[in-house]
Design a protein around this motif. Structure first.
Motif, short mmCIF file in Angstrom:
data_model
loop_
_atom_site.label_atom_id
_atom_site.label_comp_id
_atom_site.label_asym_id
_atom_site.label_seq_id
_atom_site.Cartn_x
_atom_site.Cartn_y
_atom_site.Cartn_z
N THR A 68 1.79 2.66 -3.09
CA THR A 68 2.51 3.27 -4.21
C THR A 68 3.96 3.53 -3.83
N ARG A 69 4.17 4.07 -2.62
CA ARG A 69 5.54 4.32 -2.14
C ARG A 69 6.31 3.01 -1.97
N LYS A 114 7.31 1.77 -5.37
CA LYS A 114 8.42 2.54 -5.93
C LYS A 114 9.75 2.15 -5.30
N GLU A 115 9.71 1.79 -4.00
CA GLU A 115 10.92 1.40 -3.29
C GLU A 115 11.27 -0.07 -3.50
#
Length: 149
Positions: free
Chosen positions: A72-73, A76-77
């Motif tokens: 997920t991170r 997002k990045e």
């Protein structure tokens, strides 16, 4: 605490040498926004293509919920993306993005430059020995990856 397993002396020396060199590589790795696990996951996606989320957590030695948070991170990045699995619409596959490839390439280049400086301190024979060991080291990595899968 269980007794330590009996290991041949040469294997113990190899393990100790690897441990020392691992610490050296960690010091050579550029500090940045990517954790070791995030960078390793991106390298895996770069090297072997898209994976189901369920295929990523065990080789990295983390739980499935932790891998879900990591992906997920990364998503997002802009370093990874999730898409529907073309063979099973209920499943999701994770792949690396061009920005993720660039991040991996940057880490690799910075570490290679730092390692290159260290390699200058070796004799030609020592340098050749390191190069000669690379195929065996690759095989060990492949065996460890297969075992963790």
């Amino acid at each position: 605490m269980q007794p330590a397993p009996t290991v041949p002396a040469d294997d113990q020396a190899i393990a100790t040498g690897f441990e020392h060199f691992y610490e050296t590589l960690r010091r050579l790795t550029p500090r940045g926004p990517l954790s070791l696990t995030a960078a390793s996951t991106l390298r895996r996606l770069e090297r072997s293509g898209p994976h189901r989320l369920s295929e990523l957590y065990a080789p990295e030695g983390i739980s499935q919920p932790a891998m879900t948070q990591l992906v997920t991170r990364l998503e997002k990045e802009g370093l990874a993306q999730r898409t529907a699995d073309p063979t099973d619409g209920r499943a999701v596959v994770v792949s690396i993005t061009p920005a993720g490839r660039a991040a991996v390439a940057h880490r690799r280049a910075v570490r290679a430059a730092a390692l290159s400086e260290l390699l200058q301190g070796l004799t030609p024979e020592e340098h050749a020995a390191v190069v000669a060991a690379l195929p065996a080291l690759e095989k060990l990595s492949d065996l460890a990856t297969t075992r963790a899968s």
